[in-house]
Design an enzyme around this catalytic site. Sequence first.
Site, PDB file in Angstrom:
ATOM      1  CB  ALA A  65      -0.874  -0.024   1.248  1.00 10.70           C
ATOM      2  N   GLY A 108       0.662  -4.947   1.001  1.00 13.40           N
ATOM      3  CA  GLY A 108      -0.553  -4.984   0.186  1.00 13.40           C
ATOM      4  C   GLY A 108      -0.313  -5.608  -1.184  1.00 13.40           C
ATOM      5  CD  GLU A 111      -2.219  -7.513   3.029  1.00 13.39           C
ATOM      6  OE1 GLU A 111      -1.765  -6.368   2.792  1.00 13.39           O
ATOM      7  OE2 GLU A 111      -2.899  -7.766   4.028  1.00 13.39           O
ATOM      8  CD  GLU A 131       1.886  -5.553   5.615  1.00 11.23           C
ATOM      9  OE1 GLU A 131       2.677  -6.483   5.900  1.00 11.23           O
ATOM     10  OE2 GLU A 131       1.017  -5.647   4.730  1.00 11.23           O
TER      11      GLU A 131
HETATM   12  N1  CO8 Z   1       4.640   3.162  -0.642  1.00 12.64           N
HETATM   13  C1  CO8 Z   1       5.059   4.328  -1.177  1.00 12.64           C
HETATM   14  N2  CO8 Z   1       6.204   4.459  -1.881  1.00 12.64           N
HETATM   15  C2  CO8 Z   1       6.973   3.375  -2.019  1.00 12.64           C
HETATM   16  C3  CO8 Z   1       6.611   2.128  -1.475  1.00 12.64           C
HETATM   17  C4  CO8 Z   1       5.391   2.045  -0.764  1.00 12.64           C
HETATM   18  N3  CO8 Z   1       4.922   0.889  -0.242  1.00 12.64           N
HETATM   19  N4  CO8 Z   1       7.580   1.226  -1.775  1.00 12.64           N
HETATM   20  C5  CO8 Z   1       8.500   1.895  -2.485  1.00 12.64           C
HETATM   21  N5  CO8 Z   1       8.140   3.194  -2.642  1.00 12.64           N
HETATM   22  C6  CO8 Z   1       8.875   4.248  -3.340  1.00 12.64           C
HETATM   23  C7  CO8 Z   1      10.090   4.704  -2.544  1.00 12.64           C
HETATM   24  O1  CO8 Z   1       9.700   5.629  -1.548  1.00 12.64           O
HETATM   25  C8  CO8 Z   1      10.934   5.301  -3.623  1.00 12.64           C
HETATM   26  O2  CO8 Z   1      10.429   6.578  -3.938  1.00 12.64           O
HETATM   27  P1  CO8 Z   1      11.458   7.865  -4.032  1.00 12.64           P
HETATM   28  O3  CO8 Z   1      12.343   7.525  -5.201  1.00 12.64           O
HETATM   29  O4  CO8 Z   1      10.545   9.007  -4.280  1.00 12.64           O
HETATM   30  O5  CO8 Z   1      12.205   7.894  -2.760  1.00 12.64           O
HETATM   31  C9  CO8 Z   1      10.661   4.408  -4.827  1.00 12.64           C
HETATM   32  O6  CO8 Z   1       9.432   3.749  -4.541  1.00 12.64           O
HETATM   33  C10 CO8 Z   1      11.719   3.350  -5.025  1.00 12.64           C
HETATM   34  O7  CO8 Z   1      11.867   2.645  -3.808  1.00 12.64           O
HETATM   35  P2  CO8 Z   1      13.289   2.394  -3.096  1.00 12.64           P
HETATM   36  O8  CO8 Z   1      14.235   3.504  -3.418  1.00 12.64           O
HETATM   37  O9  CO8 Z   1      13.047   2.117  -1.662  1.00 12.64           O
HETATM   38  O10 CO8 Z   1      13.766   1.077  -3.879  1.00 12.64           O
HETATM   39  P3  CO8 Z   1      14.754  -0.052  -3.347  1.00 12.64           P
HETATM   40  O11 CO8 Z   1      15.023  -0.915  -4.523  1.00 12.64           O
HETATM   41  O12 CO8 Z   1      15.919   0.552  -2.637  1.00 12.64           O
HETATM   42  O13 CO8 Z   1      13.918  -0.873  -2.248  1.00 12.64           O
HETATM   43  C11 CO8 Z   1      11.971  -2.025  -1.397  1.00 12.64           C
HETATM   44  C12 CO8 Z   1      12.820  -1.643  -2.641  1.00 12.64           C
HETATM   45  C13 CO8 Z   1      12.767  -2.979  -0.520  1.00 12.64           C
HETATM   46  C14 CO8 Z   1      10.732  -2.735  -1.914  1.00 12.64           C
HETATM   47  C15 CO8 Z   1      11.605  -0.751  -0.606  1.00 12.64           C
HETATM   48  O14 CO8 Z   1      11.068   0.213  -1.494  1.00 12.64           O
HETATM   49  C16 CO8 Z   1      10.610  -0.985   0.480  1.00 12.64           C
HETATM   50  O15 CO8 Z   1      10.937  -1.511   1.537  1.00 12.64           O
HETATM   51  N6  CO8 Z   1       9.323  -0.554   0.260  1.00 12.64           N
HETATM   52  C17 CO8 Z   1       8.275  -0.628   1.261  1.00 12.64           C
HETATM   53  C18 CO8 Z   1       7.790  -2.066   1.450  1.00 12.64           C
HETATM   54  C19 CO8 Z   1       6.725  -2.108   2.518  1.00 12.64           C
HETATM   55  O16 CO8 Z   1       6.967  -1.835   3.678  1.00 12.64           O
HETATM   56  N7  CO8 Z   1       5.492  -2.467   2.119  1.00 12.64           N
HETATM   57  C20 CO8 Z   1       4.359  -2.532   3.016  1.00 12.64           C
HETATM   58  C21 CO8 Z   1       3.577  -1.263   2.945  1.00 12.64           C
HETATM   59  S1  CO8 Z   1       2.268  -1.175   4.157  1.00 12.64           S
HETATM   60  C22 CO8 Z   1       1.005  -2.106   3.496  1.00 12.64           C
HETATM   61  O17 CO8 Z   1       1.100  -2.609   2.410  1.00 12.64           O
HETATM   62  C23 CO8 Z   1      -0.237  -2.273   4.355  1.00 12.64           C
HETATM   63  C24 CO8 Z   1      -1.410  -2.777   3.522  1.00 12.64           C
HETATM   64  C25 CO8 Z   1      -2.650  -2.854   4.348  1.00 12.64           C
HETATM   65  C26 CO8 Z   1      -3.417  -1.571   4.390  1.00 12.64           C
HETATM   66  C27 CO8 Z   1      -4.863  -1.845   4.768  1.00 12.64           C
HETATM   67  C28 CO8 Z   1      -5.437  -0.710   5.628  1.00 12.64           C
HETATM   68  C29 CO8 Z   1      -6.851  -0.985   6.098  1.00 12.64           C
END
Ligand code: CO8
Length: 257
Positions: A65, A108, A111, A131
């Site tokens: 998400a 997400g 999921e 998460e």
């Molecule tokens: N949300 C927003 N932006 C994201 C996300 C995300 N989940 N993942 C990556 N991005 C963005 C980064 O911020 C970055 O943007 P910018 O260049 O502007 O800084 C761009 O994508 C590229 O990402 P990275 O530079 O981090 O790329 P890497 O190759 O270094 O890393 C990863 C890749 C490991 C995947 C890393 O991006 C990461 O850890 N991402 C987050 C993963 C995460 O924690 N996901 C879970 C999110 S929470 C969720 O899904 C909850 C769902 C349930 C909600 C239901 C509510 C009722």
Amino acid sequence: MAYETILVETRGKVGLITLNRPQALNALNSTLLGEVNRALDALEADHGIGCIVITGSEKAFAAGADIKEMANLSYPQIYSDDQFAGWDRVAGRRKPMIAAVAGFALGGGCEFAMMCDFIVAADNAKFGQPEIKLGVMPGMGGTQRLTRLIGKAKAMEMCLTGRLMGAEEAERSGLVAKVVPLADLLTEALKTAETIASLSLPIVMMTKETINRADETSLSEGIRFERRIFHSMFATADQKEGMAAFVEKRAPQFKDR
Ligand code: CO8
């Protein structure tokens, strides 16, 4: 129809949705959710479409998400707006959906893939529910669907540590149906989708509905449901055609819609 965050095309009887927010690794924001549902509405309404494939990029199916969209929501906002309710509509689709996953399928994203009927994964796929590292837990069905798919021990370990699972382990654990080389992912997923789309659409849909009952009910009720649906298939022309074609040693021509 114009979309900002996804690409939608049809390949014969298969609908293909490609998540397309490369700058955010296909993070699932509310625009994307709305567009996925709009595309699914159109593909489900199209009687020519028999199966839907959902994919992302080589680097990410979806990295979760959209954290940036979610970070500052208050409890009353997230409760009242219920902006993730649209995911229940995605999960409740009646036509078969295959997730073709390469790269990250996290939070997400994992999921969303599990909402599809099965996952075909590239060998570079990485699944995870990280998460917990953000101070939350899965909220789009992950605690329930992951546990049903891979069992309590592994689901607990993944959700409590946030560790990622590679494609091979995901296949061994029952999270994905098959793993293919990255270069073949879309071809393989589309080929599987074409096979499904070449069969009887109502029979395919009834089979999907019946298998999904297994998650919702007891064994005896599930078997009773299966029996009733099985009997009802004899009201279709496709049942007559499928069995007649076998007896006459020819390919069936399924026509029911
Ligand atoms: N949300 C927003 N932006 C994201 C996300 C995300 N989940 N993942 C990556 N991005 C963005 C980064 O911020 C970055 O943007 P910018 O260049 O502007 O800084 C761009 O994508 C590229 O990402 P990275 O530079 O981090 O790329 P890497 O190759 O270094 O890393 C990863 C890749 C490991 C995947 C890393 O991006 C990461 O850890 N991402 C987050 C993963 C995460 O924690 N996901 C879970 C999110 S929470 C969720 O899904 C909850 C769902 C349930 C909600 C239901 C509510 C009722």
